[in-house]
Design an enzyme around this catalytic site. Structure first.
Site, PDB file in Angstrom:
ATOM      1  N   TRP A   1       1.958   2.983  -2.598  1.00  0.00           N
ATOM      2  CA  TRP A   1       1.441   3.908  -3.625  1.00  0.00           C
ATOM      3  C   TRP A   1       0.129   4.526  -3.124  1.00  0.00           C
ATOM      4  O   TRP A   1      -0.126   5.710  -3.326  1.00  0.00           O
ATOM      5  CB  TRP A   1       1.230   3.185  -4.959  1.00  0.00           C
ATOM      6  CG  TRP A   1       2.498   3.007  -5.745  1.00  0.00           C
ATOM      7  CD1 TRP A   1       3.764   2.999  -5.247  1.00  0.00           C
ATOM      8  CD2 TRP A   1       2.636   2.835  -7.160  1.00  0.00           C
ATOM      9  NE1 TRP A   1       4.676   2.815  -6.259  1.00  0.00           N
ATOM     10  CE2 TRP A   1       4.016   2.715  -7.436  1.00  0.00           C
ATOM     11  CE3 TRP A   1       1.730   2.757  -8.210  1.00  0.00           C
ATOM     12  CZ2 TRP A   1       4.502   2.535  -8.734  1.00  0.00           C
ATOM     13  CZ3 TRP A   1       2.215   2.578  -9.507  1.00  0.00           C
ATOM     14  CH2 TRP A   1       3.585   2.470  -9.758  1.00  0.00           C
TER      15      TRP A   1
ATOM     16  N   ASP B   1       1.115  -1.255 -10.282  1.00  0.00           N
ATOM     17  CA  ASP B   1       2.492  -1.663  -9.988  1.00  0.00           C
ATOM     18  C   ASP B   1       2.569  -3.186  -9.981  1.00  0.00           C
ATOM     19  O   ASP B   1       3.358  -3.778  -9.256  1.00  0.00           O
ATOM     20  CB  ASP B   1       2.865  -1.085  -8.600  1.00  0.00           C
ATOM     21  CG  ASP B   1       4.349  -1.153  -8.295  1.00  0.00           C
ATOM     22  OD1 ASP B   1       5.142  -1.279  -9.250  1.00  0.00           O
ATOM     23  OD2 ASP B   1       4.719  -1.090  -7.113  1.00  0.00           O
TER      24      ASP B   1
ATOM     25  N   ASP C   1      -5.901  -5.464  -4.639  1.00  0.00           N
ATOM     26  CA  ASP C   1      -4.791  -6.430  -4.674  1.00  0.00           C
ATOM     27  C   ASP C   1      -5.323  -7.819  -4.359  1.00  0.00           C
ATOM     28  O   ASP C   1      -6.367  -7.965  -3.728  1.00  0.00           O
ATOM     29  CB  ASP C   1      -3.695  -6.055  -3.666  1.00  0.00           C
ATOM     30  CG  ASP C   1      -2.360  -6.708  -4.009  1.00  0.00           C
ATOM     31  OD1 ASP C   1      -1.468  -5.995  -4.514  1.00  0.00           O
ATOM     32  OD2 ASP C   1      -2.196  -7.927  -3.799  1.00  0.00           O
TER      33      ASP C   1
ATOM     34  N   GLY D   1       0.766  -1.239   0.000  1.00  0.00           N
ATOM     35  CA  GLY D   1       0.000   0.000   0.000  1.00  0.00           C
ATOM     36  C   GLY D   1       0.800   1.294   0.000  1.00  0.00           C
ATOM     37  O   GLY D   1       0.252   2.348   0.305  1.00  0.00           O
TER      38      GLY D   1
ATOM     39  N   LYS E   1       3.629  -0.534 -14.378  1.00  0.00           N
ATOM     40  CA  LYS E   1       4.933  -1.191 -14.415  1.00  0.00           C
ATOM     41  C   LYS E   1       4.996  -2.119 -15.635  1.00  0.00           C
ATOM     42  O   LYS E   1       4.012  -2.782 -15.970  1.00  0.00           O
ATOM     43  CB  LYS E   1       5.114  -2.029 -13.153  1.00  0.00           C
ATOM     44  CG  LYS E   1       6.542  -2.566 -12.988  1.00  0.00           C
ATOM     45  CD  LYS E   1       6.626  -3.799 -12.135  1.00  0.00           C
ATOM     46  CE  LYS E   1       6.246  -3.710 -10.707  1.00  0.00           C
ATOM     47  NZ  LYS E   1       7.261  -3.233  -9.808  1.00  0.00           N
TER      48      LYS E   1
ATOM     49  N   ASP F   1      -8.710 -10.214  -7.866  1.00  0.00           N
ATOM     50  CA  ASP F   1      -7.734 -10.532  -8.916  1.00  0.00           C
ATOM     51  C   ASP F   1      -8.016  -9.617 -10.109  1.00  0.00           C
ATOM     52  O   ASP F   1      -9.109  -9.679 -10.694  1.00  0.00           O
ATOM     53  CB  ASP F   1      -7.930 -12.009  -9.296  1.00  0.00           C
ATOM     54  CG  ASP F   1      -6.957 -12.462 -10.375  1.00  0.00           C
ATOM     55  OD1 ASP F   1      -6.292 -11.600 -10.969  1.00  0.00           O
ATOM     56  OD2 ASP F   1      -6.890 -13.673 -10.616  1.00  0.00           O
TER      57      ASP F   1
HETATM   58  N1  SAM Z   1       2.543  -0.657  -5.369  1.00  0.00           N
HETATM   59  C1  SAM Z   1       2.633  -1.501  -4.197  1.00  0.00           C
HETATM   60  C2  SAM Z   1       3.078  -0.630  -3.046  1.00  0.00           C
HETATM   61  O1  SAM Z   1       3.488   0.480  -3.299  1.00  0.00           O
HETATM   62  O2  SAM Z   1       2.993  -1.070  -1.907  1.00  0.00           O
HETATM   63  C3  SAM Z   1       3.568  -2.671  -4.417  1.00  0.00           C
HETATM   64  C4  SAM Z   1       3.011  -3.668  -5.394  1.00  0.00           C
HETATM   65  S1  SAM Z   1       3.881  -5.164  -5.408  1.00  0.00           S
HETATM   66  C5  SAM Z   1       5.329  -4.754  -6.282  1.00  0.00           C
HETATM   67  C6  SAM Z   1       3.016  -6.117  -6.583  1.00  0.00           C
HETATM   68  C7  SAM Z   1       1.638  -6.549  -6.130  1.00  0.00           C
HETATM   69  O3  SAM Z   1       0.959  -7.111  -7.244  1.00  0.00           O
HETATM   70  C8  SAM Z   1       1.621  -7.623  -5.035  1.00  0.00           C
HETATM   71  O4  SAM Z   1       1.058  -7.109  -3.858  1.00  0.00           O
HETATM   72  C9  SAM Z   1       0.738  -8.722  -5.635  1.00  0.00           C
HETATM   73  O5  SAM Z   1      -0.141  -9.306  -4.694  1.00  0.00           O
HETATM   74  C10 SAM Z   1      -0.041  -7.941  -6.691  1.00  0.00           C
HETATM   75  N2  SAM Z   1      -0.638  -8.798  -7.716  1.00  0.00           N
HETATM   76  C11 SAM Z   1      -0.018  -9.721  -8.468  1.00  0.00           C
HETATM   77  N3  SAM Z   1      -0.915 -10.327  -9.285  1.00  0.00           N
HETATM   78  C12 SAM Z   1      -2.125  -9.743  -9.040  1.00  0.00           C
HETATM   79  C13 SAM Z   1      -3.434  -9.934  -9.572  1.00  0.00           C
HETATM   80  N4  SAM Z   1      -3.669 -10.843 -10.520  1.00  0.00           N
HETATM   81  N5  SAM Z   1      -4.451  -9.180  -9.093  1.00  0.00           N
HETATM   82  C14 SAM Z   1      -4.217  -8.268  -8.118  1.00  0.00           C
HETATM   83  N6  SAM Z   1      -2.990  -8.036  -7.581  1.00  0.00           N
HETATM   84  C15 SAM Z   1      -1.958  -8.772  -8.036  1.00  0.00           C
END
Ligand code: SAM
Length: 356
Positions: A55, A164, A113, A53, A204, A129
């Site tokens: 961002w 992200d 997320d 969280g 990203k 998702d």
């Molecule tokens: N932007 C976040 C922050 O600032 O805290 C960090 C994000 S982290 C790099 C990537 C996130 O993508 C993870 O929390 C992961 O659970 C989420 N993620 C991956 N696949 C996903 C999906 N299909 N649906 C939702 N979230 C997903």
């Protein structure tokens, strides 16, 4: 790896804890904002793949609380040392006064997320998702309580969608790149359903083969597309961010909840505008968007953050009086929790050998 060794290795990791961010990723968004002024005039935002969280924290602090960010004292000291090493004029001893922002009115932020996310004041969080079609109506409902699935166009549009998204990296590059591209695609699909004309999309990407084709495809939907690498994103990582501004759906485009970029929503007359790709004899891929004199369109690449910002790949000498801080937000559902529970139930790491 102990927490102090990561502290030594990564300036942004330390700084995140000092400034109260849940993850070092916060600096990526802040540095992108410095370059692109992302939050100008923005009140309605969707943050995809948002856990833990940081961002969303940036959004909350800037849009809801009206905070602005100056450098911490030690970041400033390192900046001066580094500028001196490059023979450049040093920033002033006293950090420049940070501009005063005001809390904005009618802010709406929805964060999604797969993982549960600790609540953040003023932010609606959804555990869902982003690649699943059922998430779109969930998002629309979160954005607008009066949302009626029978008249989806009534949903209030948003100014900015950020994503992200990253998979759990396996180390198998092709697989990681493929899964990441699916997240990007899902994020774009969601963005097309909720963005208002002129809106922005930041996501990203992993820079890999054929990524230039993706840039060109984004360019069909947005007036300006840049690829950007914030200084807090490690140079050794293939990660970068697409910053797409000026959402301008082509004439006849109709976002479809079921299949936003499918044949039902994209009119046939869009086809001639779609990017053409040819591979020249010298092996160079040429993209044709028909809007450049030589028929080529290459996404501009921008590194953001100047030399005075920390280098995420460098190791810095730490002040002697520095105290190692705990992370701001420990993971809510870490994948290793079950292993810890099993070990505890067995009487700890040495449980089996106890009494021998
Ligand atoms: N932007 C976040 C922050 O600032 O805290 C960090 C994000 S982290 C790099 C990537 C996130 O993508 C993870 O929390 C992961 O659970 C989420 N993620 C991956 N696949 C996903 C999906 N299909 N649906 C939702 N979230 C997903």
């Amino acid at each position: 790896m102990g927490k102090s060794s990561k502290d030594k290795r990564d300036a942004y990791y330390r700084l995140a804890k000092e400034q109260g961010w849940r993850a070092r990723s916060a600096f990526k968004l802040l540095q992108l904002d410095e370059e692109f002024n992302l939050f100008e005039g923005v009140t309605r935002v969707v943050d995809l793949c948002a856990a833990p969280g940081s961002w969303s924290q940036v959004l909350s602090r800037i849009l809801i609380k009206g905070e602005s960010f100056g450098r911490s004292a030690w970041e400033d000291r390192f900046a001066r040392d580094r500028m001196a090493a490059f023979g450049l004029p040093s920033p002033p001893e006293e950090p420049a006064e940070t501009p005063q922002l005001k809390p904005r009115k009618d802010v709406k932020i929805v964060s999604i997320d797969l993982q549960p996310m600790s609540p953040l004041e003023g932010i609606t969080t959804l555990k869902a998702d982003i690649t699943h079609p059922s998430t779109i109506p969930l998002l629309l409902k979160a954005l607008d309580e009066d949302y009626d699935p029978s008249s989806p166009s009534a949903a209030q549009p948003v100014d900015l969608v950020i994503s992200d998204g990253a998979p759990d990296v396996t180390g198998l590059h092709d697989l990681d790149i493929y899964v990441q591209s699916q997240l990007l695609w899902a994020a774009l699909n969601l963005a097309l359903c909720v963005l208002k004309p002129g809106g922005k999309f930041v996501a990203k990407i992993f820079r890999a083969n054929e990524v230039d084709l993706l840039y060109a495809q984004l360019r069909v939907m947005f007036a300006r597309v840049h690829v950007s690498k914030p200084r807090s994103s490690r140079a050794s990582s293939i990660e970068a961010f697409v910053v797409c501004e000026g959402f301008q759906p082509p004439p006849g485009f109709k976002a479809s909840l079921e299949n936003p970029l499918g044949p039902k929503s994209v009119p046939a007359k869009l086809e001639p505008q779609a990017p053409l790709r040819t591979v020249r004899e010298d092996g160079v891929t040429v993209l044709d968007l028909g809007d450049e004199e030589d028929g080529r369109w290459i996404a501009p690449f921008l590194a953001c953050g100047d030399l005075s910002a920390f280098d995420s790949d460098a190791t810095y000498q730490l002040p002697k009086d520095r105290v190692t801080l705990d992370p701001v937000q420990p993971p809510t559902a870490p994948p290793y929790r079950r292993a810890l529970e099993m070990r505890k139930a067995a009487g700890g790491a040495y449980g089996k050998t106890k009494g021998v």
